[in-house]
Design a protein around this motif. Structure first.
Motif, PDB file in Angstrom:
ATOM      1  N   GLY A  57       1.994   1.698   3.539  1.00  0.00           N
ATOM      2  CA  GLY A  57       3.247   0.951   3.536  1.00  0.00           C
ATOM      3  C   GLY A  57       3.069  -0.495   3.933  1.00  0.00           C
ATOM      4  O   GLY A  57       4.051  -1.226   4.102  1.00  0.00           O
ATOM      5  N   GLU A  58       1.824  -0.938   4.078  1.00  0.00           N
ATOM      6  CA  GLU A  58       1.548  -2.316   4.504  1.00  0.00           C
ATOM      7  C   GLU A  58       1.662  -3.284   3.321  1.00  0.00           C
ATOM      8  O   GLU A  58       1.255  -2.959   2.197  1.00  0.00           O
ATOM      9  CB  GLU A  58       0.143  -2.416   5.097  1.00  0.00           C
ATOM     10  CG  GLU A  58      -0.038  -1.646   6.395  1.00  0.00           C
ATOM     11  CD  GLU A  58      -1.465  -1.769   6.915  1.00  0.00           C
ATOM     12  OE1 GLU A  58      -2.264  -2.469   6.250  1.00  0.00           O
ATOM     13  OE2 GLU A  58      -1.765  -1.181   7.963  1.00  0.00           O
ATOM     14  N   SER A  59       2.187  -4.457   3.591  1.00  0.00           N
ATOM     15  CA  SER A  59       2.257  -5.502   2.567  1.00  0.00           C
ATOM     16  C   SER A  59       0.884  -6.140   2.392  1.00  0.00           C
ATOM     17  O   SER A  59       0.193  -6.416   3.377  1.00  0.00           O
ATOM     18  CB  SER A  59       3.282  -6.572   2.963  1.00  0.00           C
ATOM     19  OG  SER A  59       4.572  -6.021   3.035  1.00  0.00           O
ATOM     20  N   LYS A  60       0.499  -6.374   1.152  1.00  0.00           N
ATOM     21  CA  LYS A  60      -0.796  -6.978   0.855  1.00  0.00           C
ATOM     22  C   LYS A  60      -0.636  -8.032  -0.213  1.00  0.00           C
ATOM     23  O   LYS A  60       0.320  -7.997  -0.993  1.00  0.00           O
ATOM     24  CB  LYS A  60      -1.795  -5.905   0.378  1.00  0.00           C
ATOM     25  CG  LYS A  60      -2.138  -4.847   1.424  1.00  0.00           C
ATOM     26  CD  LYS A  60      -3.121  -3.835   0.851  1.00  0.00           C
ATOM     27  CE  LYS A  60      -3.460  -2.758   1.882  1.00  0.00           C
ATOM     28  NZ  LYS A  60      -4.196  -3.301   3.022  1.00  0.00           N
ATOM     29  N   LYS A  61      -1.575  -8.969  -0.232  1.00  0.00           N
ATOM     30  CA  LYS A  61      -1.611  -9.964  -1.286  1.00  0.00           C
ATOM     31  C   LYS A  61      -2.703  -9.569  -2.286  1.00  0.00           C
ATOM     32  O   LYS A  61      -3.802  -9.178  -1.894  1.00  0.00           O
ATOM     33  CB  LYS A  61      -1.911 -11.353  -0.721  1.00  0.00           C
ATOM     34  CG  LYS A  61      -0.809 -11.896   0.198  1.00  0.00           C
ATOM     35  CD  LYS A  61       0.489 -12.139  -0.552  1.00  0.00           C
ATOM     36  CE  LYS A  61       1.534 -12.769   0.357  1.00  0.00           C
ATOM     37  NZ  LYS A  61       2.809 -12.992  -0.360  1.00  0.00           N
ATOM     38  N   GLY A  77       0.829  -1.193   0.000  1.00  0.00           N
ATOM     39  CA  GLY A  77       0.000   0.000   0.000  1.00  0.00           C
ATOM     40  C   GLY A  77       0.868   1.249   0.000  1.00  0.00           C
ATOM     41  O   GLY A  77       1.724   1.410   0.879  1.00  0.00           O
ATOM     42  N   ALA A  78       0.688   2.129  -0.976  1.00  0.00           N
ATOM     43  CA  ALA A  78       1.535   3.319  -1.096  1.00  0.00           C
ATOM     44  C   ALA A  78       1.337   4.266   0.081  1.00  0.00           C
ATOM     45  O   ALA A  78       2.280   4.924   0.532  1.00  0.00           O
ATOM     46  CB  ALA A  78       1.233   4.045  -2.406  1.00  0.00           C
TER      47      ALA A  78
END
Length: 286
Positions: free
Chosen positions: A237-241, A233-234
């Motif tokens: 900053g969270e990582s997502k699938k 997520g820009a």
């Protein structure tokens, strides 16, 4: 040539002949006798026919022959046998059909426009799918594009607008010109429908915390493949699938039902893709 190849080519030429008959019927039994100037070389040939009574088919073959020779000289094109076959047979059929239908098969000009352009577009679409071509303004556009930095789509549009506008010179009637533009729009839509048809494909991107459950259900319930991509997520900053799924448009509703049942808050985008090649879809065409 093997028997299997011969049978395949014979079926292809039979389909081309059928498509040419359908397209010619649209032009010669509806559009031309209704006094409508459509787009393309056939529309230009129609203008000469209305002005001086020239044979539509003969003019069409003559113009296309000149364009093909010019394209070979300037662009180095190699036109296939099927394209030459289509250009010649289309011209012959136009000559025969225009003499057979001095009046349109309907007295309503709008219905003549609707039916004629639908038939002409359907026939043209089948011709393209079968690997043929009737020549036309696309050759002019490619020649101009070689010397001027103008997109092919814009050039084709400008060529058709110019040809259809000549209807005003012939009839001095703006309604005829508008019928020509309607013909062009319906013709293009019919071609697209034949080429894409039920093969229209969509691409879904699904962002959800329950991505694993969604992907498992898509694979087990629809027997479709599913790709898991890494995303960030820009803003947060969270990582997502991110799940990517390719599906026929007519079956996309099943995918949305699965997503809604598992995660109604999922973020989903769906876009139409013009071509999907690989296992389960079309073969790569060159």
């Amino acid at each position: 040539m093997t028997k299997q190849v011969f049978i395949r080519e014979a079926k292809s030429y039979l389909m081309l002949t059928f498509a040419l008959c359908v397209a010619t019927l649209g032009w010669a039994a509806f559009i031309i006798p209704a006094g409508i100037v459509g787009g393309g070389i056939t529309g230009l040939a129609s203008t000469f026919h209305f002005l001086w009574g020239w044979d539509v088919g003969l003019v069409s073959i003559s113009i296309n022959a000149l364009l093909v020779l010019l394209a070979i000289k300037l662009l180095g094109f190699s036109f296939g046998v099927k394209s030459v076959y289509c250009i010649i047979l289309f011209g012959i059929l136009l000559s025969a059909f225009t003499h057979s239908f001095p009046k349109p098969l309907t007295d309503d000009t709008f219905m003549a426009t609707l039916i004629g352009s639908t038939l002409a577009g359907t026939g043209a679409g089948i011709i393209f799918v079968s690997g043929g071509s009737t020549g036309g303004t696309d050759i002019i556009a490619m020649i101009i594009n070689k010397y001027k930095n103008i997109s092919l789509g814009r050039l084709l549009l400008l060529c058709d607008i110019f040809i259809i506008s000549t209807g005003y010179i012939v009839f001095h009637n703006i309604e005829i010109v508008m019928y020509g533009f309607i013909t062009m729009a319906i013709f293009g839509y019919a071609v697209d429908m034949v080429i894409t048809g039920n093969k229209q494909t969509v691409q879904l991107f699904i962002i959800s915390t329950k991505y694993k459950e969604i992907s498992e259900n898509i694979i087990s319930r629809t027997e479709k493949g599913c790709t898991i991509l890494d995303g960030v997520g820009a803003y947060t900053g969270e990582s997502k699938k991110v799940l990517m799924v390719i599906s026929k448009k007519r079956t996309s509703a099943v995918l949305f039902r699965i997503i809604k049942d598992i995660d109604p808050e999922a973020f989903v985008t769906m876009g139409t893709v013009s071509g999907v090649y690989g296992k389960g879809f079309d073969q790569i065409k060159v």
